[in-house]
Structure formats: structure tokens, C-alpha cells
Design an enzyme around this catalytic site. Structure first.
Site, PDB file in Angstrom:
ATOM      1  N   LYS A 178       0.852  -1.189   0.000  1.00 29.80           N
ATOM      2  CA  LYS A 178       0.000   0.000   0.000  1.00 29.80           C
ATOM      3  C   LYS A 178       0.889   1.241   0.000  1.00 29.80           C
ATOM      4  CE  LYS A 178      -1.753   2.800   2.738  1.00 29.80           C
ATOM      5  NZ  LYS A 178      -1.571   4.020   1.903  1.00 29.80           N
ATOM      6  N   GLY A 230       6.625   5.066   8.671  1.00 28.78           N
ATOM      7  CA  GLY A 230       5.814   6.280   8.756  1.00 28.78           C
ATOM      8  C   GLY A 230       5.916   6.897  10.135  1.00 28.78           C
ATOM      9  N   SER A 231       4.831   7.505  10.572  1.00 23.88           N
ATOM     10  CA  SER A 231       4.881   8.272  11.826  1.00 23.88           C
ATOM     11  C   SER A 231       4.626   7.382  13.052  1.00 23.88           C
ATOM     12  CB  SER A 231       3.827   9.373  11.779  1.00 23.88           C
ATOM     13  OG  SER A 231       2.545   8.801  11.679  1.00 23.88           O
ATOM     14  N   GLY A 235       2.120   4.224  13.374  1.00 20.65           N
ATOM     15  CA  GLY A 235       2.795   2.969  13.734  1.00 20.65           C
ATOM     16  C   GLY A 235       2.135   2.315  14.935  1.00 20.65           C
ATOM     17  N   CYS A 286      13.518  10.443   7.565  1.00 23.59           N
ATOM     18  CA  CYS A 286      13.487  10.008   8.968  1.00 23.59           C
ATOM     19  C   CYS A 286      14.863  10.112   9.596  1.00 23.59           C
ATOM     20  CB  CYS A 286      12.964   8.580   9.039  1.00 23.59           C
ATOM     21  SG  CYS A 286      13.797   7.473   7.891  1.00 23.59           S
TER      22      CYS A 286
HETATM   23  P1  NAD Z   1       1.665   8.229   8.210  1.00 26.31           P
HETATM   24  O1  NAD Z   1       2.398   7.452   9.229  1.00 26.31           O
HETATM   25  O2  NAD Z   1       0.302   8.685   8.552  1.00 26.31           O
HETATM   26  O3  NAD Z   1       1.549   7.386   6.852  1.00 26.31           O
HETATM   27  C1  NAD Z   1       2.460   6.396   6.435  1.00 26.31           C
HETATM   28  C2  NAD Z   1       1.695   5.341   5.651  1.00 26.31           C
HETATM   29  O4  NAD Z   1       0.725   4.719   6.498  1.00 26.31           O
HETATM   30  C3  NAD Z   1       0.906   5.889   4.467  1.00 26.31           C
HETATM   31  O5  NAD Z   1       0.948   4.943   3.425  1.00 26.31           O
HETATM   32  C4  NAD Z   1      -0.493   5.998   5.032  1.00 26.31           C
HETATM   33  O6  NAD Z   1      -1.497   6.006   4.060  1.00 26.31           O
HETATM   34  C5  NAD Z   1      -0.564   4.769   5.898  1.00 26.31           C
HETATM   35  N1  NAD Z   1      -1.571   4.796   6.952  1.00 26.31           N
HETATM   36  C6  NAD Z   1      -2.181   5.881   7.508  1.00 26.31           C
HETATM   37  N2  NAD Z   1      -3.043   5.493   8.475  1.00 26.31           N
HETATM   38  C7  NAD Z   1      -2.974   4.147   8.547  1.00 26.31           C
HETATM   39  C8  NAD Z   1      -3.608   3.174   9.370  1.00 26.31           C
HETATM   40  N3  NAD Z   1      -4.485   3.504  10.319  1.00 26.31           N
HETATM   41  N4  NAD Z   1      -3.284   1.865   9.185  1.00 26.31           N
HETATM   42  C9  NAD Z   1      -2.378   1.508   8.252  1.00 26.31           C
HETATM   43  N5  NAD Z   1      -1.750   2.391   7.442  1.00 26.31           N
HETATM   44  C10 NAD Z   1      -2.045   3.696   7.581  1.00 26.31           C
HETATM   45  O7  NAD Z   1       2.563   9.382   7.804  1.00 26.31           O
HETATM   46  P2  NAD Z   1       2.143  10.682   6.981  1.00 26.31           P
HETATM   47  O8  NAD Z   1       0.862  11.270   7.478  1.00 26.31           O
HETATM   48  O9  NAD Z   1       2.238  10.353   5.560  1.00 26.31           O
HETATM   49  O10 NAD Z   1       3.297  11.632   7.451  1.00 26.31           O
HETATM   50  C11 NAD Z   1       3.229  12.198   8.748  1.00 26.31           C
HETATM   51  C12 NAD Z   1       4.537  12.092   9.436  1.00 26.31           C
HETATM   52  O11 NAD Z   1       5.067  10.759   9.364  1.00 26.31           O
HETATM   53  C13 NAD Z   1       5.649  12.910   8.811  1.00 26.31           C
HETATM   54  O12 NAD Z   1       5.547  14.250   9.064  1.00 26.31           O
HETATM   55  C14 NAD Z   1       6.837  12.247   9.472  1.00 26.31           C
HETATM   56  O13 NAD Z   1       7.007  12.718  10.774  1.00 26.31           O
HETATM   57  C15 NAD Z   1       6.465  10.812   9.506  1.00 26.31           C
HETATM   58  N6  NAD Z   1       7.082  10.064   8.423  1.00 26.31           N
HETATM   59  C16 NAD Z   1       8.140   9.290   8.715  1.00 26.31           C
HETATM   60  C17 NAD Z   1       8.752   8.578   7.715  1.00 26.31           C
HETATM   61  C18 NAD Z   1       9.889   7.704   7.992  1.00 26.31           C
HETATM   62  O14 NAD Z   1      10.664   7.428   7.065  1.00 26.31           O
HETATM   63  N7  NAD Z   1      10.051   7.184   9.184  1.00 26.31           N
HETATM   64  C19 NAD Z   1       8.281   8.664   6.422  1.00 26.31           C
HETATM   65  C20 NAD Z   1       7.175   9.463   6.140  1.00 26.31           C
HETATM   66  C21 NAD Z   1       6.566  10.144   7.167  1.00 26.31           C
END
Ligand code: NAD
Ligand code: MG
Length: 488
Positions: A178, A230-231, A235, A286
Site C-alpha cells: 500500500k 511512517g509516523s 505505527g 526520517c
Molecule cells: P503516516 O504514518 O500517517 O503514513 C504512512 C503510511 O501509512 C501511508 O501509506 C499511510 O497512508 C498509511 N496509513 C495511515 N493510516 C494508517 C492506518 N491507520 N493503518 C495503516 N496504514 C495507515 O505518515 P504521513 O501522514 O504520511 O506523514 C506524517 C509524518 O510521518 C511525517 O511528518 C513524518 O514525521 C512521519 N514520516 C516518517 C517517515 C519515515 O521514514 N520514518 C516517512 C514518512 C513520514
């Protein structure tokens, strides 16, 4: 959803076929350099996710049982195809994500490297034999889990697709990917290249969509292991969802990474690495060098030089290959500019802080000084081109300051004193420590977080542990009846 302004439509990839989503829903993806939508991308609902998981489950036994050498050769061909298509992939990534073209090229060559590296591992996933005495033969085998769910963020979309999918496939799993809603296109293209190389189509499924699609996947009982980047809050939700089916998770959740500059450091070198560490991908990394902790003897010199660098940056659309591109989305730019307002109230803004008067989601390279480690801009991940500089004196330990955050992804030290460097490396609470450089990790080195930065490791041979479980086999060599008690 509006389809009139867009030129392209992208359907889901399920079971090796491009299919329309059951509910017929599409969302636009935009070029962050202009804010203009250029493609409509399918939004997968629960039944689409069901179909993708079912396809991956069905494809699993045959892929698992494919001769490992053949699995390796197939993945090697994926690497070659990525290289053959590098320029097109980089242009696609730049348009969808916003990053400068040379950075997109580097991301995609690294994606090819993941396939090449794990191709070589496919026939070396050996077990052990355990010496339990002469009456029994005991050995372990490493077996794939089954269906690997991959949830990908928007900062390195194509690269992180490869970082997860390549080891998952090498280990014999099948996948459902995804991508993030603002950057779905490279995942579709890379999945097509996998199929072209000979990976069975149903072994790599792509279901685009936002959080609801991700939740449908992470809650699915047909998923056997989850890899999420992700965030922290998302997570945590993924981990809660995984608890329902006792599904293992690998989480990579960001950082607030200390770059410690000791008084004996070569300041020009430190400035150059911190420059790369904070302004690459407009700080949306990150492992960004977002928290410089600088000894007071070299503080003024460091600040003057990093400000010069920040002010020299050329901003522009990714296709023009500038120093710094736009942020990925309007929403993310708002988050970054909100943090800049927080910073203005807490610390000293020495350069940047504004949004240039032009189309697209740009933010000026920004430096805050006189930062105390307790401030919000020193504790929270901003994920933009915003550096905070924290001075320290001889009375303070910069490693203690470095460790005093919830995160623990990467950390760097700049010093010419080899003992000081190794002592700091021992004490830093981070999954990766860099000495006199930044972004020191490669495809071959394990990567992941301490503390709230995550669970498990990506990259290197360590990543294979996320995609393989251990089975122990005990064979009795003696005849006659039982007698051993469990735990004996
Ligand atoms: P996010 O964690 O919300 O999204 C990451 C992924 O998870 C996306 O594909 C999103 O669609 C998916 N997702 C969202 N809600 C979900 C759920 N309930 N269950 C499963 N998957 C879900 O991150 P974001 O909103 O895209 O970015 C926000 C913050 O995340 C950024 O500002 C940053 O701090 C952090 N981030 C970190 C990294 C990293 O490499 N560690 C990468 C991108 C963003
Ligand atoms: Mg986009």
C-alpha cells in the site's frame, strides 16, 4: 472524484491484473511543484484489499517452493530492469513526490541495489544444526511467513518499495503493497517491472489508498507479517491492529537525530555533512540531521557557515534538478510552517522560515539557533528543511543531550579524536551511528530504531529476519518408546 482535469488513470494491481476498485473511487495525485493534479489513482476498499490478500495467499506456496536460485535470478532481472528504466522511473518519482531529479535517480538506483543484493541472498538462507547429543538430530530451517503487507510512506516511495519487497520476495513471501496516497505511482511501475522480470504477477499486489486502505490491510487476518514505515502515531495504530491477529510487525518510525560537533571537529566538514543531512529531500527524511549539538568553541563558526549554505540553496521544481524541491503536499507544508511558528516563539530564527511567493509547496531552508533541547522544535520531528542548533559547554555532555528525546533512529558525531568517537558511539541510543559523515548506511547495513523510532531492522541481512521464521526439527535416532518430558 474529479477526473476531468487529469490525464492518466491508474487502477489497482491485484492478482497480476490492473482492476478498477469495487467502489469505483479514485483520488488525484498532484505534482507538488505546481499543486496541479496529473493522475487519478484508484482507492482500494475492503473488498479490493481482500482480493489482493487472497491473490497473494494463492501465489504463496508456488513462490515459496520455487528453487531459491531461480528466485534469486528472477530478482536480479528486476534489478536490471530498474536500471534499464532508471530515467523514466526517476522522472515519474520527481513528478509525484517533488524531489530533485538527481535525488530521485539515486533513490531508484538504490532500489535496483536492493533487488540485486537480496537476489544474492535467496539461495543462502541457511538454518543451523544444533548439537543435542547422539540420540537425536536437530536442525533449524528458515521459512517465509506467507503474505507480507508493506505500508509505504511518501518520502522515498520507490526506494522503500524495494527495501521491503525485495527481501520479502527473496525469502519466499508474496506481498501486498500500500503506497502513500500522495505518491502511489512508482509502486505500480516497480510492480510491473517485477512481473516483467518473471515474478509471478499475483506475488506482488498494489492497493493504493489512504489510511482506511492501510487499516483494511493491517487488520486483515490473511496477512502474515507487516512492514510499516511512517509516523509514530500511525505505527502505534498498526501495532494495535496487528495485535488482533498476532501478526508480527516491523516498524520504522522516524527520528530527531543528533549531530554532535565536538570542539576538535573539522567545522567545514561537519557543516557539509549536516547540509546534506538536513536539506536533502527538503528535510523529509526520517534519518535527517535535524538537531545539531555544537560545542560553544565552534558554535559561532558553525552557525555562520550553515546559514551561508542555507541561503545559497536554489529552490525549484524537481525536474529542473535544483538543490531543494517542494515539500510533498499542501498538508505537510502546513505542518512544517506551523512548527516554524512554534520555533519563532521558542528560539532565534536566523535564516529562512518563509514560503517563497511561487506556485508549489516550497519552504525556505530554515535555521534556528539558541535552541534548548527541551523545546518542542528540538523534541518533535518537523520533517522539513528546518535545522535546530543547540549549543553546549564543557559542563555538559553532548551525548546526554543527544539521547534526551523519545526517538533513537540515527546519530552522528564529528571529531578527530578516535577515542571520543567510539565512546560516543557506545553510549548513543540509536540504531545507526555515523562518525564524521551522515547517511552512512547502505543497502548492506542494518537500519532501524531504538526507543520510539521503531521495532526490527530493514536493509542488510538483518532485514531477512523480518521475512523468515525459524522452525526447529527434532529427529529421534533411537528406537523404543517415549520418556522425555517437555523442558528436559
Ligand atoms: P503516516 O504514518 O500517517 O503514513 C504512512 C503510511 O501509512 C501511508 O501509506 C499511510 O497512508 C498509511 N496509513 C495511515 N493510516 C494508517 C492506518 N491507520 N493503518 C495503516 N496504514 C495507515 O505518515 P504521513 O501522514 O504520511 O506523514 C506524517 C509524518 O510521518 C511525517 O511528518 C513524518 O514525521 C512521519 N514520516 C516518517 C517517515 C519515515 O521514514 N520514518 C516517512 C514518512 C513520514
Ligand atoms: Mg503526488
Amino acid at each position: 472524484m474529479s477526473r476531468t482535469r487529469s490525464t492518466e488513470r491508474h487502477d489497482l494491481l491485484v492478482g497480476g491484473e490492473r482492476v478498477e476498485p469495487a467502489a469505483g473511487e479514485y483520488a488525484e495525485t498532484v505534482d507538488p511543484a505546481t499543486g496541479e493534479a496529473f493522475a487519478d489513482v484508484a482507492v482500494a476498499g475492503e473488498s479490493d484489499v481482500d482480493a489482493a490478500v487472497a491473490a497473494a495467499r494463492e501465489a504463496f506456496p508456488a513462490w515459496r517452493d520455487t528453487d531459491p536460485a531461480e528466485r534469486g535470478r528472477t530478482l536480479y532481472r528486476v534489478a536490471e530492469l530498474i536500471r534499464d528504466n532508471l530515467e523514466d522511473l526517476a522522472e515519474l518519482e520527481t513528478r509525484d513526490q517533488g524531489k530533485p531529479l538527481s535525488q530521485a535517480r539515486s533513490d531508484l538506483s538504490s532500489a535496483a541495489r536492493y533487488f540485486e543484493y537480496y537476489a544474492g541472498a535467496a539461495d543462502k538462507l541457511e538454518g543451523t544444526s544444533v548439537p543435542v547429543g547422539t540420540g537425536q538430530v536437530d536442525y533449524t530451517v528458515r521459512e517465509p511467513y506467507g503474505v507480507s503487507a508493506q505500508i509505504i510512506p511518501w518520502n522515498f516511495p520507490g526506494n522503500l518499495f524495494a527495501r521491503g519487497v525485495a527481501p520479502a520476495l527473496a525469502a519466499g513471501n508474496t506481498t501486498v503493497v500500500k503506497p502513500a496516497p500522495t505518491t502511489p505511482l512508482s509502486a505500480y511501475r516497480l510492480a510491473e517491472l517485477c512481473a516483467q522480470a518473471g515474478v509471478p504477477g499475483p506475488a506482488v499486489n498494489v492497493v493504493s489508498g489512504a489510511g482506511e486502505t492501510g487499516a483494511a490491510l493491517t487488520n486483515h487476518e490473511g496477512v502474515d507479517t507487516i512492514t510499516f514505515t511512517g509516523s509514530v502515531p500511525t505505527g502505534q495504530r498498526v501495532m494495535e491492529a496487528a495485535a488482533g491477529n498476532v501478526t508480527p510487525v516491523t516498524l520504522e518510525l522516524g527520528g530527531k537525530n543528533p549531530a554532535i560537533v565536538y570542539p576538535d571537529a573539522d567545522v567545514d566538514e561537519a557543516v557539509s555533512w549536516v547540509d546534506t543531512g538536513i536539506f536533502t529531500n527538503a528535510g523529509q527524511i526520517c534519518s535527517a540531521a535535524d538537531r545539531a549539538i555544537v560545542h560553544e568553541d565552534v558554535y559561532d563558526e558553525f552557525v555562520e557557515k550553515i546559514v551561508d549554505v542555507a541561503e545559497s540553496k536554489e529552490l525549484g521544481p524537481g525536474h529542473a534538478d535544483p538543490d531543494v524541491g517542494p515539500l510533498n503536499s499542501a498538508g505537510h507544508r502546513e505542518k512544517v510552517t506551523d512548527y516554524i511558528e512554534v520555533g519563532k516563539a521558542e528560539a532565534t530564527l536566523v535564516t529562512g522560515g518563509g514560503t517563497p511567493d511561487r506556485e508549489g509547496y516550497f519552504v525556505e531552508p530554515t535555521v534556528f539557533t539558541d535552541v534548548d533541547n527541551g523545546m518542542r522544535i528540538a523534541q518533535e520531528e518537523i520533517f522539513g528543511p528546518v535545522l535546530v542548533v543547540i549549543p553546549y559547554s564543557d559542563d555538559e555532555d553532548p551525548v546526554d543531550i543527544g539521547n534526551d528525546v523519545d526517538y533513537g533512529l540515527v546519530a552522528g558525531v564529528f571529531t578527530d579524536d578516535v577515542r571520543r568517537a567510539h565512546r560516543a558511539a557506545q553510549r548513543l541510543e540509536a540504531g545507526n551511528v555515523y562518525v564524521n559523515k551522515w547517511f552512512g548506511d547502505t543497502n548492506q547495513t542494518p537500519f532501524g530504531g531504538y526507543k520510539k523510532s521503531g521495532i526490527g531492522r530493514e536493509k542488510g541481512l538483518a532485514a531477512l529476519d523480518s521475512y523468515l521464521q525459524i522452525k526447529n526439527v527434532a529427529v529421534n535416532l533411537e528406537s523404543g518408546g517415549g520418556g522425555d518430558l517437555p523442558g528436559a
